[in-house]
Design a protein around this motif. Structure first.
Motif, PDB file in Angstrom:
ATOM      1  N   UNK A   1      35.327  65.607  14.434  1.00 22.10           N
ATOM      2  CA  UNK A   1      33.823  64.566  14.058  1.00 22.10           C
ATOM      3  C   UNK A   1      33.081  64.947  15.410  1.00 22.10           C
ATOM      4  N   UNK A   2      33.502  64.967  16.463  1.00 24.58           N
ATOM      5  CA  UNK A   2      32.883  64.876  17.976  1.00 24.58           C
ATOM      6  C   UNK A   2      32.121  66.321  17.932  1.00 24.58           C
ATOM      7  N   UNK A   3      32.934  67.270  17.605  1.00 21.02           N
ATOM      8  CA  UNK A   3      32.173  68.798  17.419  1.00 21.02           C
ATOM      9  C   UNK A   3      30.927  68.633  16.644  1.00 21.02           C
ATOM     10  N   UNK A   4      30.978  67.976  15.382  1.00 22.05           N
ATOM     11  CA  UNK A   4      29.991  67.915  14.613  1.00 22.05           C
ATOM     12  C   UNK A   4      28.694  67.041  15.348  1.00 22.05           C
TER      13      UNK A   4
ATOM     14  N   UNK B   1      35.387  79.426  19.633  1.00 24.57           N
ATOM     15  CA  UNK B   1      35.392  79.776  18.500  1.00 24.57           C
ATOM     16  C   UNK B   1      34.337  78.901  17.529  1.00 24.57           C
ATOM     17  N   UNK B   2      33.938  77.837  17.845  1.00 26.04           N
ATOM     18  CA  UNK B   2      32.924  77.294  16.986  1.00 26.04           C
ATOM     19  C   UNK B   2      31.759  77.141  17.303  1.00 26.04           C
ATOM     20  N   UNK B   3      31.236  77.099  18.673  1.00 25.52           N
ATOM     21  CA  UNK B   3      29.974  76.788  18.833  1.00 25.52           C
ATOM     22  C   UNK B   3      29.235  78.142  19.074  1.00 25.52           C
ATOM     23  N   UNK B   4      28.332  78.396  18.577  1.00 22.36           N
ATOM     24  CA  UNK B   4      27.547  79.658  18.795  1.00 22.36           C
ATOM     25  C   UNK B   4      26.505  79.446  20.048  1.00 22.36           C
ATOM     26  N   UNK B   5      27.105  79.412  21.155  1.00 17.63           N
ATOM     27  CA  UNK B   5      26.111  79.036  22.063  1.00 17.63           C
ATOM     28  C   UNK B   5      27.023  79.774  23.579  1.00 17.63           C
ATOM     29  N   UNK B   6      26.354  79.662  24.663  1.00 19.46           N
ATOM     30  CA  UNK B   6      27.176  80.573  25.585  1.00 19.46           C
ATOM     31  C   UNK B   6      28.507  79.613  25.887  1.00 19.46           C
ATOM     32  N   UNK B   7      29.753  80.415  26.265  1.00 19.98           N
ATOM     33  CA  UNK B   7      31.033  79.606  26.321  1.00 19.98           C
ATOM     34  C   UNK B   7      31.775  80.297  27.472  1.00 19.98           C
TER      35      UNK B   7
END
Ligand code: SF4
Ligand code: SF4
Ligand code: SF4
Lengths: 101, 488
Positions: free
Chosen positions: B43-46, B75-81
């Motif tokens: 939920x927080x990820x969303x 694995x989830x966020x299409x950002x810099x990681x």
């Protein structure tokens, strides 16, 4: 759907491959229009199912759901009161106006 | 569901663009998270993904992932990681934000990570007012490792390590991170929210967005603590655990805004970027100080393997002696290491350092069995004399070598080097007289390299001159004593 039938303000779409059946959306939905399936999905979960009508489009189920793509909430483009006026309307995804309207 | 049924509708709540289309974690389940059903992390990820979408910052967001159930942010966020070591996310976030000030840096942590092993990092990042957004998911337990108690575990709450329930007496009280950090002056926004019911979830989404937005506006350090269900470890259904957040957890961790300085906060322009590497010598004031020229790859024939331990009282110049030797070795194209051994003796008592010069790569900078020991006083000699390798040398500063330290298998050069330095004008040059002796014995480093090293490390010309004479004097004493030994 017929011209005289009142169109819901919202619509719920559930991706049964993504749903893990946690039931949070069922608990959260104010008009209680979500239930749990009898069938198990591919991964062995019972999944959320939409009752088919009554959704207000509030989006609360989407917000509580922990899975990124399990729930999509749609909202009616025009206010329901004008749905029977016969005005042509388009949905955002580019599909042609509903034939039965 | 057919298009026909959806005609006349538009998507109002759908999958965020900030998520990858597919989560390429493993071949199966590429569209699902790895979280258990009903886990608050999802939920927080969303909420976070939605905030990134709404603020239009996907292309400049850097997510710092934690250790714990939340580890897979990349694995989830299409950002810099970047995935940080346990507890260190705020430190990594600090580095990211400072070196890329235009980025939006989000540090994501659970309570085991943030409030236990990472308590120092979060405290100091908050206290420095780093311009980062911290998302702190608190489920009152170590989840990923199977349910050990955490600093945030409630009193009486059972865990694998508090099977009878946490007691204040044995494990202390639940740590209130938000309240604690709100006592600091620097943070601009700290709020605790929950995922206990619809209202709380809606507020949580607003708070997450605000924490990120504050950074977009350049306001400063923001943290949102989210009380979050962990149905698996709590051994409850997802709905029960949601209620537990609201009915039980919230009693210990009251919700609310603990600090809000967003109105007073001045939008800060990014801190000045770090100077480029080329400017560092200038900033340190070492320009023109004879850059290493590798003068002496000059005809080095013999293999070099010097393992030197230098010991003396603090203030005798032990570390500088080692530094000059190592720097000269470097100049001569050798592999070198210099390891000061700091201790409570820094002020008085013995201090020492390890220096290695070698033609081969050096495996360890530690010198536990030196082939050269420079002992600048008797206590230092007694501390290290037994460690000298057979065939090695002891260079000792003293009138006479203590007979009980005499060994048949090592060479000894004992001389009152302090007097030599005194004669030259300053007893503090003793270290260089002893270095001169060592260089005379070892013969491994060309004079040009030693001169270059001295000029780089000693800034005062008067001292350079004195040290040069001291080195030479030490060499001479060494030569004389060798002659003595031969003629005797
Ligand atoms: S959008 Fe609101 S009314 Fe519609 S199913 Fe979700 S929670 Fe229920
Ligand atoms: S909240 Fe999401 S995952 Fe849980 S039952 Fe509803 S749709 Fe499925
Ligand atoms: S163990 Fe708890 S925190 Fe970890 S994924 Fe499962 S529900 Fe979430």
């Amino acid at each position: 759907m017929t011209n005289t039938e009142k169109k819901d303000r919202g619509l719920l779409r559930i991706d049964t491959d993504e749903c893990k059946g946690c039931g949070l959306c069922i608990e959260a939905c104010p008009p209680k229009v979500i239930g749990l399936s009898e069938r198990l999905n591919h991964y062995g979960y019972r999944t959320a199912v939409y009752a088919g009508h009554g959704c207000t489009g509030c989006g609360i189920c989407f917000m509580v759901c922990p899975e990124p793509g399990a729930i999509t909430v749609l909202r009616a483009v025009l206010p329901p009161s004008r749905q029977t006026s016969g005005l042509p309307h388009h949905d955002a995804e580019g599909a042609s106006p509903c034939a039965s309207n | 569901m057919s298009n026909q049924a959806e005609a006349g509708y538009v998507v109002s709540h759908g999958r965020s663009k900030a998520f990858y289309e597919r989560f390429e974690r493993k071949s199966e389940l590429q569209h699902q998270t790895h979280f258990c059903p009903g886990c608050g992390h999802g939920t927080v990820h969303k909420m976070l993904a939605q905030a990134i979408d709404e603020l239009g910052i996907q292309d400049r967001t850097i997510m710092i992932g934690p250790v714990g159930c939340g580890v897979f942010t990349y694995y989830y966020f299409d950002v810099g990681n970047v995935q940080a070591a346990h507890g260190r996310a705020p430190a990594v976030a600090t580095a990211m934000k400072r070196s890329r000030p235009e980025s939006i840096v989000i540090s994501y942590q659970g309570d085991g990570d943030l409030s236990a092993i990472g308590s120092a990092e979060i405290l100091h990042a908050a206290n420095r007012g780093e311009h980062i957004s911290v998302i702190f998911v608190n489920n009152a337990i170590y989840s990923m490792t199977g349910g050990q108690f955490a600093p945030t575990t409630l009193l009486g709450q059972k865990s694998t390590t508090t099977p009878l329930g946490r007691s204040a007496k044995a494990e202390g009280y639940p740590l209130h991170i938000s309240e604690l950090l709100a006592t600091l002056q620097a943070p601009v926004y700290i709020e605790r929210v929950g995922l206990g019911d619809n209202k709380q979830v809606a507020q949580a989404a607003r708070a997450v967005r605000r924490a990120v937005e504050n950074q977009v506006r350049g306001l400063g350090f923001s943290l949102v603590e989210i009380l979050s269900p962990c149905p698996t470890i709590w051994k409850m259904t997802p709905v029960e655990s949601q209620h537990w957040v609201r009915d039980v957890m919230e009693k210990t961790f009251p919700l609310g805004v603990f600090c809000d300085r967003t109105r007073e906060a001045q939008a800060q322009t990014a801190p000045a970027a770090a100077p480029p590497l080329e400017r560092i010598p200038e900033i340190l004031g070492v320009v023109g100080a004879a850059e290493p020229e590798f003068s002496a790859t000059q005809a080095r024939t013999a293999e070099v393997d010097l393992e030197v331990r230098i010991a003396g009282f603090g203030g005798q110049g032990v570390l500088l002696l080692g530094e000059v030797l190592a720097e000269a070795g470097l100049d001569a194209g050798l592999e070198v290491s210099w390891l000061p051994s700091y201790g409570p003796e820094m002020r008085s008592g013995t201090s020492n350092c390890h220096v290695r010069l070698s033609s081969a790569p050096i495996d360890s900078p530690l010198v536990s069995a030196p082939n050269m020991l420079i002992a600048m006083n008797e206590p230092s000699l007694r501390k290290f004399d037994a460690s000298v390798r057979p065939g090695g040398w002891i260079i000792y500063n003293g009138d006479e070598f203590p007979p009980e330290c005499m060994r048949k298998d090592v060479h000894v050069l004992a001389h009152p080097f302090t007097h030599l330095a005194d004669e030259l004008g300053d007893a503090r040059a003793c270290n260089m007289t002893m270095l001169g002796a060592l260089l005379e014995i070892a013969g491994a480093v060309p004079q040009a390299s030693i001169d270059a090293a001295l000029h780089r490390l000693v800034r005062n010309p008067r001292w350079v001159e004195l040290d040069e004479r001291a080195l030479e004097r030490g060499r001479a004493v060494c030569r004389e004593s060798m002659v003595e030994e031969v003629t005797r």
